[in-house]
Design a protein around this motif. Structure first.
Motif, PDB file in Angstrom:
ATOM      1  N   GLY A 201      48.293  53.376  33.371  1.00  0.00           N
ATOM      2  CA  GLY A 201      48.337  51.908  33.701  1.00  0.00           C
ATOM      3  C   GLY A 201      49.413  51.308  34.489  1.00  0.00           C
ATOM      4  O   GLY A 201      50.662  51.940  34.044  1.00  0.00           O
ATOM      5  N   ARG A 202      49.436  50.352  35.220  1.00  0.00           N
ATOM      6  CA  ARG A 202      50.574  50.012  36.130  1.00  0.00           C
ATOM      7  C   ARG A 202      51.395  48.642  35.926  1.00  0.00           C
ATOM      8  O   ARG A 202      51.501  48.079  36.452  1.00  0.00           O
ATOM      9  N   ALA A 205      52.728  49.442  30.581  1.00  0.00           N
ATOM     10  CA  ALA A 205      52.627  49.941  29.413  1.00  0.00           C
ATOM     11  C   ALA A 205      52.084  51.447  29.367  1.00  0.00           C
ATOM     12  O   ALA A 205      52.402  52.393  28.429  1.00  0.00           O
ATOM     13  N   PHE A 207      49.566  53.192  29.788  1.00  0.00           N
ATOM     14  CA  PHE A 207      48.415  53.906  28.916  1.00  0.00           C
ATOM     15  C   PHE A 207      47.572  54.357  30.057  1.00  0.00           C
ATOM     16  O   PHE A 207      47.263  53.897  30.937  1.00  0.00           O
ATOM     17  N   LYS A 212      41.389  54.944  28.347  1.00  0.00           N
ATOM     18  CA  LYS A 212      41.043  53.362  27.936  1.00  0.00           C
ATOM     19  C   LYS A 212      39.456  53.206  28.164  1.00  0.00           C
ATOM     20  O   LYS A 212      39.032  52.652  27.463  1.00  0.00           O
ATOM     21  N   ASN A 229      43.898  41.994  35.235  1.00  0.00           N
ATOM     22  CA  ASN A 229      45.151  41.093  34.806  1.00  0.00           C
ATOM     23  C   ASN A 229      46.297  40.956  36.183  1.00  0.00           C
ATOM     24  O   ASN A 229      46.867  41.824  36.806  1.00  0.00           O
ATOM     25  N   ASP A 231      48.183  38.626  36.315  1.00  0.00           N
ATOM     26  CA  ASP A 231      49.120  37.357  36.024  1.00  0.00           C
ATOM     27  C   ASP A 231      50.645  37.679  36.444  1.00  0.00           C
ATOM     28  O   ASP A 231      51.286  36.884  36.434  1.00  0.00           O
ATOM     29  N   GLU A 232      50.802  38.935  36.786  1.00  0.00           N
ATOM     30  CA  GLU A 232      52.271  39.161  37.444  1.00  0.00           C
ATOM     31  C   GLU A 232      53.302  38.171  37.224  1.00  0.00           C
ATOM     32  O   GLU A 232      53.795  37.634  38.288  1.00  0.00           O
ATOM     33  N   GLY A 233      53.792  38.206  35.970  1.00  0.00           N
ATOM     34  CA  GLY A 233      54.865  37.227  35.427  1.00  0.00           C
ATOM     35  C   GLY A 233      56.035  37.913  35.570  1.00  0.00           C
ATOM     36  O   GLY A 233      57.022  37.111  35.513  1.00  0.00           O
ATOM     37  N   GLY A 321      50.435  37.454  30.396  1.00  0.00           N
ATOM     38  CA  GLY A 321      50.189  38.575  30.951  1.00  0.00           C
ATOM     39  C   GLY A 321      50.100  39.733  29.875  1.00  0.00           C
ATOM     40  O   GLY A 321      49.566  40.550  30.163  1.00  0.00           O
ATOM     41  N   ASN A 358      45.633  46.173  34.899  1.00  0.00           N
ATOM     42  CA  ASN A 358      46.447  45.662  36.004  1.00  0.00           C
ATOM     43  C   ASN A 358      45.873  45.802  37.402  1.00  0.00           C
ATOM     44  O   ASN A 358      45.028  46.563  37.868  1.00  0.00           O
ATOM     45  N   GLY A 527      55.080  42.439  22.752  1.00  0.00           N
ATOM     46  CA  GLY A 527      55.981  43.101  23.870  1.00  0.00           C
ATOM     47  C   GLY A 527      57.084  42.101  24.248  1.00  0.00           C
ATOM     48  O   GLY A 527      58.250  42.644  24.700  1.00  0.00           O
ATOM     49  N   LEU A 528      56.847  40.971  24.312  1.00  0.00           N
ATOM     50  CA  LEU A 528      57.880  40.199  25.013  1.00  0.00           C
ATOM     51  C   LEU A 528      58.856  39.928  24.011  1.00  0.00           C
ATOM     52  O   LEU A 528      60.233  40.282  24.403  1.00  0.00           O
TER      53      LEU A 528
HETATM   54  C1  LIG Z   1      55.171  40.109  27.710  1.00  0.00           C
HETATM   55  C2  LIG Z   1      54.315  40.892  28.607  1.00  0.00           C
HETATM   56  C3  LIG Z   1      53.691  40.306  29.784  1.00  0.00           C
HETATM   57  C4  LIG Z   1      53.099  41.194  30.542  1.00  0.00           C
HETATM   58  N1  LIG Z   1      52.658  40.955  31.780  1.00  0.00           N
HETATM   59  C5  LIG Z   1      51.940  41.595  32.566  1.00  0.00           C
HETATM   60  C6  LIG Z   1      51.494  41.290  33.716  1.00  0.00           C
HETATM   61  O1  LIG Z   1      52.091  40.153  34.208  1.00  0.00           O
HETATM   62  N2  LIG Z   1      50.510  41.971  34.434  1.00  0.00           N
HETATM   63  C7  LIG Z   1      50.064  43.186  33.917  1.00  0.00           C
HETATM   64  O2  LIG Z   1      49.281  43.711  34.810  1.00  0.00           O
HETATM   65  N3  LIG Z   1      50.335  43.513  32.748  1.00  0.00           N
HETATM   66  C8  LIG Z   1      51.191  42.823  31.902  1.00  0.00           C
HETATM   67  N4  LIG Z   1      51.638  43.313  30.690  1.00  0.00           N
HETATM   68  C9  LIG Z   1      50.932  44.376  30.084  1.00  0.00           C
HETATM   69  C10 LIG Z   1      49.557  44.044  29.378  1.00  0.00           C
HETATM   70  O3  LIG Z   1      49.817  43.772  28.224  1.00  0.00           O
HETATM   71  C11 LIG Z   1      48.723  45.387  29.388  1.00  0.00           C
HETATM   72  O4  LIG Z   1      49.264  46.477  28.922  1.00  0.00           O
HETATM   73  C12 LIG Z   1      48.091  45.626  30.933  1.00  0.00           C
HETATM   74  O5  LIG Z   1      47.536  44.702  31.516  1.00  0.00           O
HETATM   75  C13 LIG Z   1      47.290  46.823  30.667  1.00  0.00           C
HETATM   76  O6  LIG Z   1      46.908  47.196  32.142  1.00  0.00           O
HETATM   77  P1  LIG Z   1      47.070  48.675  32.654  1.00  0.00           P
HETATM   78  O7  LIG Z   1      46.946  49.669  31.560  1.00  0.00           O
HETATM   79  O8  LIG Z   1      46.306  48.743  33.889  1.00  0.00           O
HETATM   80  O9  LIG Z   1      48.622  48.644  33.177  1.00  0.00           O
HETATM   81  C14 LIG Z   1      52.431  42.480  30.055  1.00  0.00           C
HETATM   82  C15 LIG Z   1      53.025  42.712  28.635  1.00  0.00           C
HETATM   83  C16 LIG Z   1      53.665  42.306  28.018  1.00  0.00           C
HETATM   84  C17 LIG Z   1      53.990  42.311  26.446  1.00  0.00           C
END
Ligand SMILES: Cc1cc2nc3c(=O)[nH]c(=O)nc-3n(C[C@H](O)[C@H](O)[C@H](O)COP(=O)(O)O)c2cc1C
Ligand code: SF4
Ligand code: SF4
Ligand code: SF4
Ligand code: FES
Lengths: 573, 440
Positions: A201-202, A205, A207, A212, A229, A231-233, A321, A358, A527-528
């Motif tokens: 995952g990008r 995290a 994973f 998954k 996702n 949300d790219e915050g 996110g 993501n 996670g935050l």
């Molecule tokens: C506080 C917080 C903010 C996050 N913001 C994003 C985000 O903006 N974009 C994103 O793709 N994952 C974000 N993540 C990670 C997601 O929870 C999640 O792991 C991810 O979307 C999984 O996708 P992936 O396996 O493709 O990475 C965030 C996690 C936390 C704890």
């Protein structure tokens, strides 16, 4: 039946957006009608509205201006631009001007760190702002020039791709090249191919994506959902923006591929409201894919594979996110992280198995299906194959997106981006970690320095404390408020940093920061809170000299009697 | 996401709900599979602190985090765990104890809790946790955030200063039609619990009372119903729930009988109520014994106004609310080798700090200008060069001078005070009973 008359809760955010856009705020009448349509109490509605930064309950002007207050913006002239906006509009930040035309608000990173200072006006992007530009913009708006004519074209700033034909993401995109490959593959084979590529995952995290998908496929409950996702915050991250802007079709194909692999029929792309300006583009691209028969019924010509994609607009929240918070938000609730009782693949959107991925992950998956896992495995290192998109910003001459191969050293990237006297580098945004030039030989990969996507470079003359204070304010503002350690802890640590800034810190204050930061890491729900103090603690270890200098004499000796009685002196007549 | 966990779940066939064996702090315990860990521990007389946990809410709220324990080697909230076979739980490791304590301290620092003036005192879950964990002073600075009290609802009053955002009311309190009465509003450190006036009006008196009961703190009050129980009958007026622990603490050695060198004590009352001084006198006849080994110098007890010599120890009651307090305290610091802050007011401001959320100007206007008890024509705020100057807020003593030790309580129990003093002066064995520490 009672239930059938009320609207589905998952439509709530869209409904609130309608009201917000119609009147510039959500009026009492709208609350009344919303509460009836969704059959919920007004306080529950108020709870949702007040959670999201972009929903207002008071008039906010015909032109709502959100100025980004991230650290990169701060260093590139935020304060002057902020003053210019106040001067030109006659409004103060957080309020409306007396005429009710302009509303000024600060906001967390809007994903334009490569062209700061930047702002959104009615969600249209304005980049590289300066005093003069602000004056012109406001004058034109006053003259009635439409915002969409004034706003800037956002540059993609793709600065680097691996040599040879090794690029994974930034190579020419032909619609359907990826998804049509599904024709000859069984879902299990798709998952196997992803597994083989070792794609992880990008979103931060890391994973393993194939795992998954496989686990979700095994779930018996139906229907299943794919959530992208977008949300790219994380401040300083903008790679997803560039991907979606440069090749919107790729991510949509990635979603369909994921859907095919796990057996889902519906995909939802959760787009952060800060990227509203890309909404039309994404929708048009989806239409094009539908017309080409790549989406919809019998997608890509595969008998029995129906896949639909819709867009869900966020409303201004970083924590959304986090995947479980995102699911809550999609269900029309406050974007609070869920308790970890079930994984989204078990019970996600509406309690059904859901894959959240993501944007970059889904694009990579699409390319892996298109080019084969072999291509992917040829790039990067053995344990970290593939390329990674890095958003570079800060004190460098070439800010933008770099498609690097895993295995690149920090110093190589610094050279590529023409960094100015780099001193402090923030990896993966505020929730990541900071490194100094002592780490310049470290390798960007999953085994060494794993980077979620942001790479912020700061030069020697930047104030580390200012950086940390900016991050602290960010977390304090963006914590969802559900759990004690994060809600109270971020607030408390911000006070501590202010104490350091005033020169009142003692050595014990640094010990406190470490211990309290550790408590937040241990006890927070999501996670935050778990990551909010990473940088702070790491900075103490990485830049000890800096903090040595900051150390003051301690609060006890600094109590100023004259200052403490100043207020009372007013009563001397 | 933890792959291993998910995989495990898949592989193992669902066992019938049978008996499982788990270990808590090394003790083997049998329970029914799927039972809540907090519950299981409770049934086995093992105390796991909890605040938001409420048996009937499923899934558990998981908001307060005071139940953090090590589950199979990793910190996790106990209330979120369903017991499984071979589960290993560590409740009382030093790190976990400290983490839990810190979270309770955080709640005290985040809210504005003035227990002696609170209707829920003695029935309050948060206060109870504070006592059980031995919270004597919050390691975190009090934030003194200004919060309003919501008097608008028909039956209920919301005291935002005391809410710990546990979500209990949000999840549980609904009208007959199933509408929520409470919701969290805003986010981050601005998060508050909001109440729906319209829906609240539909609640019956019984339902409103149930909401008050449900709230673990004194944040939800029902008009006219707050002080329902007399002292002694309140929910937590009993002994500590940690029986074993308490028993351990009860071993108090007699004070060393050896001849003691006579020591000199000074005491001081700043912005306090003299309650701590009254408490000092509460050892009754013990005071006469005390006088054999100590001599009082400057102190309200003997009315000596000026220091006549350097003292071994100084006990300070009250924080600093005016310039005279500051000067006196500074003098005490100079004249006393050991300086002890005694009681809540000196430790963090206490009741006088209730004004810390309000600007000084407003306080003075309210007291002298708008007050209906003022003699007519005398609407002035007193100011004279001979009068002490009022500080912008009430300061705890340790923000003005270095404080060596703190004795918590409002007021501290007399036994507690003197045990601490004897320990500091002659190294006497120091061990405090739960009942001596629980001052409310
Ligand atoms: C506080 C917080 C903010 C996050 N913001 C994003 C985000 O903006 N974009 C994103 O793709 N994952 C974000 N993540 C990670 C997601 O929870 C999640 O792991 C991810 O979307 C999984 O996708 P992936 O396996 O493709 O990475 C965030 C996690 C936390 C704890
Ligand atoms: S850690 Fe922060 S963002 Fe996450 S649930 Fe707790 S309060 Fe919300
Ligand atoms: S709510 Fe509890 S902890 Fe807070 S003031 Fe009241 S009794 Fe004390
Ligand atoms: S009002 Fe009481 S029950 Fe509701 S969240 Fe606050 S502390 Fe919990
Ligand atoms: S009791 Fe476990 S989190 Fe509150």
């Amino acid at each position: 039946m009672e239930a059938s008359r009320k609207r589905a809760r998952s439509e709530l955010l869209d409904c609130l957006w309608e009201y917000q856009n119609q009147h510039g705020y959500i009026r009492d009448e709208d609350m009344e009608s919303c509460s009836r349509q969704f059959d919920i109490s007004k306080i529950e509605l108020e709870g949702v509205i007040s959670f999201y930064h972009f929903f207002h309950r008071r008039p906010s002007g015909r032109f709502i201006i959100y100025l980004n207050n991230s650290i990169v913006s701060e260093f590139k002239g935020f304060q002057r631009v902020r003053e210019a906006f106040e001067r030109e509009t006659g409004a103060r930040f957080g309020e409306l001007d007396p005429g009710g035309v302009f509303g000024l608000f600060e906001t967390s990173c809007i994903g334009l760190s490569d062209q700061e200072p930047a702002a959104l006006i009615n969600f249209h992007p304005f980049t590289n702002l300066n005093t003069l530009k602000v004056r012109q913009i406001i004058a034109s708006l006053k003259q009635g020039v439409p915002v969409d004519e004034l706003c800037d074209e956002v540059e993609d700033n793709i600065r680097y791709i691996p040599p040879g034909k090794r690029a994974v993401f930034f190579r020419e995109y032909f619609p359907g090249n990826s998804i049509t490959k599904l024709g000859g593959m069984k879902p299990e084979e798709v998952i196997e191919e992803i597994n083989r590529s070792k794609l992880s995952g990008r979103g931060g995290a890391f994973f393993p994506t194939g795992l998954k998908w496989g686990l979700c496929r095994q779930q018996e409950a139906k229907p299943k959902y794919i959530v992208c996702n977008a949300d790219e915050g994380e401040p300083g991250t903008f790679k997803d923006r560039v991907l979606m802007n440069a090749m919107p079709g790729l991510v949509l194909e990635g979603m369909a591929i994921a859907g095919y692999a796990v057996g889902a029929r519906e995909g939802i792309l959760y787009l952060r409201a800060e990227y509203s300006w890309m909404k039309e583009k994404l929708e048009k691209e989806a239409e094009r894919l539908y017309r080409m028969g790549l989406l919809g019924k019998n997608a890509a010509g595969i008998e029995g594979f129906d896949f639909d994609i819709r867009l869900q607009l966020g409303a201004g929240s970083y924590v959304v996110g986090e995947e479980t918070a995102m699911l809550n938000s999609m269900e029309g609730k406050r974007g609070e992280a869920r308790v970890k009782q079930y994984y989204p693949i078990e019970r996600g959107f509406l309690g059904k198995p859901t894959v959240v991925n993501n944007v970059e992950t889904l694009c990579a998956a699409a390319r892996i299906i298109e080019l084969g896992a072999g291509h992917f495995l040829k790039t990067g290192t053995v344990t970290s194959p593939g390329t990674k998109l890095i958003s570079v910003s800060g004190d460098c001459h070439q800010p933008g997106v770099y498609e690097i191969e895993y295995g690149m050293k920090v110093e190589e990237l610094l050279k590529l981006c023409h960094a100015d006297d780099p001193y402090y580098i923030q990896i993966s945004g505020p929730s990541g970690e900071c490194i100094s030039m002592a780490d310049k030989g470290r390798v960007l990969s999953k085994d060494d320095l794993s980077c979620g996507g942001a790479f912020m470079v700061f030069s020697k003359h930047r104030d580390i404390l200012q950086i940390l204070l900016n991050f602290a304010a960010f977390f304090k503002e963006e914590s969802c408020g559900v759990c004690t350690p994060c809600r109270a802890g971020n607030f408390i640590l911000q006070r501590k940093l202010e104490k350091i800034k005033l020169g009142l810190a003692q050595r014990s204050d640094y010990d406190d920061i470490r211990q309290w930061g550790h408590i937040m890491q241990t006890a927070s729900r999501c996670g935050l809170g778990k990551t909010a103090t990473n940088t702070l603690i790491k900075a103490l270890d990485t830049f000890p000299d800096f903090f040595e200098v900051q150390q003051g004499e301690g609060l006890t000796r600094k109590f100023d009697l004259n200052k403490a009685t100043e207020e009372y002196e007013k009563f001397k007549s | 996401m933890k792959s291993s966990k998910v995989k495990q779940k898949r592989k193992e066939p669902q066992k019938p709900k049978g008996e499982v064996t788990l270990k808590i702090d090394g003790r083997e315990i049998k329970a029914r599979e799927g039972q809540n860990l907090v519950q299981v521990a409770r049934e086995n007389d093992i105390f796991i602190p909890s605040l938001c946990y409420y048996e009937h809410i499923d899934p558990p709220l998981g908001t307060c985090r005071v139940c953090i324990c090590e589950v199979n080697g990793k910190p996790a909230p106990a209330c979120m765990q369903k017991v499984k076979d071979n589960m290993e739980v560590q409740v009382n490791t030093p790190e976990m104890e400290d983490t839990r304590k810190a979270i309770v301290e955080m709640m005290f620092a985040e809210g504005n809790h003035f227990c002696p003036a609170c209707e829920k005192s003695g029935n309050c879950g948060l206060q109870h946790m504070g006592y059980e964990m031995g919270v004597s002073i919050s390691r975190f600075p009090h934030l003194f955030k200004d919060r309003l009290i919501d008097f608008h609802p028909k039956r209920i009053i919301i005291e935002h200063n005391r809410c710990v955002k546990c979500h209990r009311c949000v999840e549980e309190v609904r009208t007959q039609e199933g509408k929520k009465v409470f919701s969290l509003c805003n986010r981050g450190n601005e998060t508050v619990v909001g109440i729906d006036y319209e829906q609240e009006a539909k609640l019956t008196q019984e339902e409103a009372l149930a909401a008050m009961q449900l709230c673990p703190t004194g944040a939800i009050l029902v008009r006219g119903m707050s002080m329902a129980k007399p002292f002694g009958d309140r929910r937590f007026d009993k002994k500590s729930v940690q029986k074993e622990e308490n028993a351990k603490k009860a071993v108090v050695e007699a004070a060393a009988k050896a001849a003691k060198e006579k020591k000199v004590i000074a005491t001081l009352s700043l912005a306090g109520c003299f309650g701590c001084h009254m408490s000092m006198l509460d050892i009754d006849l013990g005071f006469i014994d005390l006088l054999e080994v100590v001599e009082f110098n400057k102190s309200p007890i003997n009315d000596i106004k000026e220091f006549t010599r350097q003292c071994h120890i100084g006990l300070v009651e009250g924080g600093c609310c005016n310039s005279e307090n500051v000067e006196t305290l500074r003098e005490f610091r100079k004249k006393c080798d050991i300086l002890v802050a005694m009681g809540e007011c000196s430790i963090w401001g206490g009741l006088p700090a209730m004004r810390n959320m309000i600007p000084l100007e407003e306080c003075l206007e309210e007291a002298y200008l708008n007050s209906i008890t003022t003699v007519s024509g005398e609407h002035i705020v007193p100011y004279h060069e001979d009068l002490p100057k009022i500080l912008d807020r009430v300061y705890p003593c340790n923000e003005i001078v270095k404080i060596d030790y703190f004795i918590p309580g409002c007021p501290p129990n007399p036994e507690h005070i003197w045990k601490a003093v004897k320990n500091l002066l002659w190294g006497d064995h120091y061990s405090i009973l739960y009942s001596e520490f629980k001052y409310d």
